[in-house]
Design an enzyme around this catalytic site. Structure first.
Site, short mmCIF file in Angstrom:
data_model
loop_
_atom_site.label_atom_id
_atom_site.label_comp_id
_atom_site.label_asym_id
_atom_site.label_seq_id
_atom_site.Cartn_x
_atom_site.Cartn_y
_atom_site.Cartn_z
CE LYS A 11 -5.13 -2.20 -7.26
NZ LYS A 11 -4.25 -2.63 -8.39
CE1 TYR A 51 0.10 -3.73 -5.60
CE2 TYR A 51 -0.48 -1.49 -5.02
CZ TYR A 51 -0.85 -2.76 -5.42
OH TYR A 51 -2.18 -3.05 -5.66
CG PHE A 59 4.15 -1.63 -13.62
CD1 PHE A 59 3.73 -1.79 -12.31
CD2 PHE A 59 4.59 -2.75 -14.31
CE1 PHE A 59 3.74 -3.02 -11.69
CE2 PHE A 59 4.61 -4.00 -13.69
CZ PHE A 59 4.19 -4.13 -12.38
NE ARG A 87 -5.05 -12.52 -7.67
CZ ARG A 87 -4.21 -11.51 -7.95
NH1 ARG A 87 -3.74 -10.72 -6.97
NH2 ARG A 87 -3.86 -11.27 -9.18
CB THR A 93 -3.32 -7.97 -13.88
OG1 THR A 93 -2.90 -8.97 -12.94
CG2 THR A 93 -2.71 -6.63 -13.51
NE ARG A 104 -7.68 -6.24 -10.88
CZ ARG A 104 -6.60 -6.85 -10.42
NH1 ARG A 104 -6.30 -8.08 -10.85
NH2 ARG A 104 -5.81 -6.27 -9.55
CG ASN A 114 -5.78 -3.20 -11.71
OD1 ASN A 114 -5.75 -2.50 -10.70
ND2 ASN A 114 -4.95 -4.21 -11.92
CG HIS A 117 -4.30 -5.50 -3.69
ND1 HIS A 117 -3.17 -6.01 -4.29
CD2 HIS A 117 -4.31 -6.03 -2.43
CE1 HIS A 117 -2.52 -6.79 -3.42
NE2 HIS A 117 -3.20 -6.82 -2.29
CD GLU A 128 -1.02 -7.89 0.33
OE1 GLU A 128 -2.25 -8.08 0.14
OE2 GLU A 128 -0.17 -8.05 -0.55
P1 ATP Z 1 -2.78 -6.42 -7.35
O1 ATP Z 1 -1.46 -6.81 -6.71
O2 ATP Z 1 -3.02 -4.91 -7.32
O3 ATP Z 1 -3.92 -7.21 -6.81
P2 ATP Z 1 -2.25 -8.15 -9.56
O4 ATP Z 1 -1.79 -9.10 -8.51
O5 ATP Z 1 -3.34 -8.60 -10.47
O6 ATP Z 1 -2.71 -6.79 -8.90
P3 ATP Z 1 0.50 -7.44 -10.04
O7 ATP Z 1 1.35 -8.11 -11.05
O8 ATP Z 1 0.71 -7.75 -8.60
O9 ATP Z 1 -1.03 -7.68 -10.45
O10 ATP Z 1 0.65 -5.87 -10.28
C1 ATP Z 1 0.28 -4.96 -9.25
C2 ATP Z 1 -0.43 -3.78 -9.88
O11 ATP Z 1 0.49 -3.05 -10.66
C3 ATP Z 1 -1.55 -4.13 -10.85
O12 ATP Z 1 -2.78 -4.39 -10.24
C4 ATP Z 1 -1.62 -2.88 -11.68
O13 ATP Z 1 -2.36 -1.85 -11.00
C5 ATP Z 1 -0.17 -2.48 -11.78
N1 ATP Z 1 0.43 -3.02 -12.99
C6 ATP Z 1 0.85 -4.28 -13.21
N2 ATP Z 1 1.34 -4.45 -14.44
C7 ATP Z 1 1.24 -3.24 -15.03
C8 ATP Z 1 1.58 -2.72 -16.31
N3 ATP Z 1 2.13 -3.50 -17.24
N4 ATP Z 1 1.33 -1.41 -16.56
C9 ATP Z 1 0.77 -0.61 -15.62
N5 ATP Z 1 0.43 -1.03 -14.38
C10 ATP Z 1 0.65 -2.32 -14.09
MG MG Z 2 -0.38 -8.57 -7.03
#
Ligand code: ATP
Ligand code: MG
Length: 141
Positions: A11, A51, A59, A87, A93, A104, A114, A117, A128
């Site tokens: 990212k 997304y 968010f 993962r 996350t 992370r 973070n 992805h 994707e």
């Molecule tokens: P990613 O999809 O980016 O791999 P993830 O699967 O761990 O991350 P998701 O729940 O899919 O988490 O959320 C997608 C992204 O949205 C997170 O990686 C983070 O950048 C952002 N995000 C998620 N929750 C929050 C939150 N509470 N506040 C701010 N940003 C958030």
């Molecule tokens: Mg995700």
């Protein structure tokens, strides 16, 4: 490619901080092979579509803003059970909850910023990969 490939994005926070090389090295040490890679800055339309599943979340606007804030590095990675293996390698996350040695834990600043992805299912990994790479770029031997 089902089962053995997944999609990652280094990212904008991590890429901009010059951590792409260290993250790639960590992933290669864990046994992932790079099958496709590019560097690009997402448009708001691209980040919003990527997304889209989070469109109703509070968010979402912050996420799209962050993902378009600078260059990022999408890659297709190969390994046995690639989705779950990646993962595990990236960690939770929220970096505060991420296990030691994960991308992370090492490189993320916060739950929003973070570092990386990873696809969350084989179906999403394929979708994707096609989001970022042309069909011809996904035809490996
Ligand atoms: P990613 O999809 O980016 O791999 P993830 O699967 O761990 O991350 P998701 O729940 O899919 O988490 O959320 C997608 C992204 O949205 C997170 O990686 C983070 O950048 C952002 N995000 C998620 N929750 C929050 C939150 N509470 N506040 C701010 N940003 C958030
Ligand atoms: Mg995700």
């Amino acid at each position: 490619m089902a089962g053995n490939t997944t999609l990652t994005i280094i990212k904008p926070d991590a890429f901009g901080a010059g951590k792409a090389g260290k993250i790639v090295a960590l992933l290669e040490e864990k046994g992932f092979t790079i099958k496709a890679a590019r560097v690009m800055q997402l448009t708001k339309a691209q980040a919003g579509e990527f997304y889209a599943i989070h469109r109703e979340r509070p968010f979402y606007a912050e996420l799209v803003q962050f993902m378009t804030s600078g260059p990022c590095m999408p890659m297709v990675l190969e390994k046995a059970s690639a989705v779950s293996a990646l993962r595990d390698a990236i960690g939770a996350t929220d970096p505060a909850e991420a296990a030691a040695g994960t991308v992370r834990k090492l490189y993320a600043e916060s739950k929003g910023r973070n570092a990386i992805h990873a696809s969350d299912s084989d179906e999403n990994a394929q979708r994707e990969a096609r989001f970022f790479f042309a069909e011809t770029e996904l035809l490996w031997g």
